[in-house]
Design a protein around this motif. Structure first.
Motif, short mmCIF file in Angstrom:
data_model
loop_
_atom_site.label_atom_id
_atom_site.label_comp_id
_atom_site.label_asym_id
_atom_site.label_seq_id
_atom_site.Cartn_x
_atom_site.Cartn_y
_atom_site.Cartn_z
N ALA A 25 14.70 114.27 -80.42
CA ALA A 25 13.28 114.63 -80.88
C ALA A 25 13.27 115.84 -81.84
O ALA A 25 12.07 116.26 -82.16
N ARG A 26 14.36 116.45 -81.89
CA ARG A 26 14.57 117.55 -83.09
C ARG A 26 13.85 117.36 -84.38
O ARG A 26 14.43 116.13 -84.88
N PRO A 27 12.84 117.84 -84.61
CA PRO A 27 12.34 117.69 -85.94
C PRO A 27 13.16 118.38 -87.11
O PRO A 27 14.01 119.11 -86.84
N LEU A 28 12.34 118.30 -88.41
CA LEU A 28 13.32 118.77 -89.46
C LEU A 28 12.81 120.24 -89.55
O LEU A 28 11.77 120.54 -89.07
N ASN A 29 13.63 121.28 -90.07
CA ASN A 29 12.98 122.52 -90.22
C ASN A 29 12.55 122.66 -91.55
O ASN A 29 12.33 121.53 -92.30
N ASP A 30 11.86 124.14 -92.13
CA ASP A 30 11.50 124.03 -93.22
C ASP A 30 12.31 123.70 -94.48
O ASP A 30 11.97 122.96 -95.12
N ARG A 31 13.82 123.98 -94.30
CA ARG A 31 14.65 123.60 -95.39
C ARG A 31 14.64 122.18 -95.60
O ARG A 31 14.78 121.73 -96.57
N GLY A 32 14.88 121.58 -94.37
CA GLY A 32 14.95 120.19 -94.34
C GLY A 32 13.58 119.41 -94.81
O GLY A 32 13.82 118.54 -95.79
N LYS A 33 12.49 119.97 -94.58
CA LYS A 33 11.50 119.38 -95.25
C LYS A 33 11.10 119.33 -96.78
O LYS A 33 10.69 118.77 -97.56
N ARG A 34 11.95 120.48 -97.50
CA ARG A 34 11.94 120.80 -98.57
C ARG A 34 13.22 120.02 -99.53
O ARG A 34 12.94 119.43 -100.44
N ASP A 35 14.40 120.07 -98.76
CA ASP A 35 15.29 119.29 -99.29
C ASP A 35 15.09 117.71 -99.28
O ASP A 35 15.81 117.03 -100.56
N ALA A 36 14.48 117.01 -98.52
CA ALA A 36 14.41 115.69 -98.44
C ALA A 36 13.71 115.19 -99.79
O ALA A 36 14.31 114.25 -100.82
N PRO A 37 12.58 115.75 -100.17
CA PRO A 37 11.92 115.14 -101.27
C PRO A 37 12.78 115.61 -102.71
O PRO A 37 12.68 114.95 -103.73
N ARG A 38 13.23 116.76 -102.58
CA ARG A 38 14.24 117.24 -103.70
C ARG A 38 15.39 116.22 -104.04
O ARG A 38 15.64 115.94 -105.15
N MET A 39 15.88 115.86 -102.92
CA MET A 39 17.04 115.00 -103.20
C MET A 39 16.54 113.51 -103.64
O MET A 39 17.16 113.01 -104.39
N ALA A 40 15.54 113.47 -103.17
CA ALA A 40 14.97 112.01 -103.44
C ALA A 40 14.48 111.93 -105.06
O ALA A 40 14.48 111.17 -105.70
#
Length: 167
Positions: A25-40
Motif C-alpha cells: 500500500a506504500r504510495p509515491l512520495n513527492d519526488r516519485g510523483k514528479r519523476d514519473a511524468p518527467r520520465m514519460a
C-alpha cells in the motif's frame, strides 16, 4: 525478422512516511510523483508509444504507471495489472511477459527491485548494479511471439533514469 520492444520500468520513489503501512500500500512520495511524468515526457520525445502497459498492482507501481500513461496518451482503463509482478524475481517476470498476446509489439512493464534489475541484466548483455527508481531499460527483442522471450535475447536500445545527466 520481426521485433518486439520491451520497456522495463522500476516504480518511482515511494513514501516511507508511515512505517506501519503495508508494503503493498506504500504510495509515491513527492519526488516519485514528479519523476514519473518527467520520465514519460522523455519517452514521448523518443516517440515511444506502448501497445500495452502491464504493472504490479502495488500502489507505488500502479501510481507510476498511471502517471506515465497520462503523459503518453495511453488510456488508464487499458492498463493491465498482474499480481505476478509484485516482488517478482527474474523467472516470475519472464513468465508474466511470455503470457502477453502477440498483437502487442511495444510493451511497458512496471515492477520492483531486486528482481527488476536482475531481469534487466538477464535479458541483455549489460550489467547494471541497480536500476534506480523510475529507471527505464528499453530492449529490442528479435522474436515473433512473446512466448519465445528468453534471457540473453534482448538488445539494449537505451537506459534512462531521473538523475541521468545530472552531476
Amino acid at each position: 525478422m520481426p521485433v518486439k520492444t520491451l520497456y522495463i520500468i522500476r516504480h518511482a520513489k515511494s513514501s516511507w512516511e508511515d512505517p506501519l503501512l503495508d508494503d503493498f500500500a506504500r504510495p509515491l512520495n513527492d519526488r516519485g510523483k514528479r519523476d514519473a511524468p518527467r520520465m514519460a515526457k522523455r519517452l514521448k520525445e523518443k516517440r515511444v508509444s506502448p501497445d500495452l502497459m502491464v504493472t504490479s498492482p502495488a500502489r507505488r507501481a500502479l501510481g507510476t504507471c498511471k502517471r506515465m500513461a497520462e503523459v503518453l496518451d495511453y488510456k488508464e482503463d487499458k492498463i493491465k495489472m498482474d499480481r505476478g509482478l509484485y516482488h517478482a524475481n527474474e523467472e516470475n517476470m519472464l513468465e508474466v511477459l511470455r503470457s502477453i498476446k502477440d498483437k502487442h509489439d511495444a510493451v511497458m512493464v512496471f515492477g520492483h527491485n531486486p528482481g527488476l534489475t536482475g531481469f534487466v541484466n538477464a535479458l541483455g548483455k549489460q550489467q547494471f548494479d541497480n536500476v534506480p527508481t523510475c529507471g527505464i531499460a528499453a530492449f529490442e527483442i528479435p522474436i515473433n511471439s512473446w512466448k519465445d522471450l528468453d534471457f540473453g535475447k534482448g538488445n539494449l536500445l537505451f537506459y534512462d533514469y531521473p538523475k541521468k545527466g545530472k552531476s
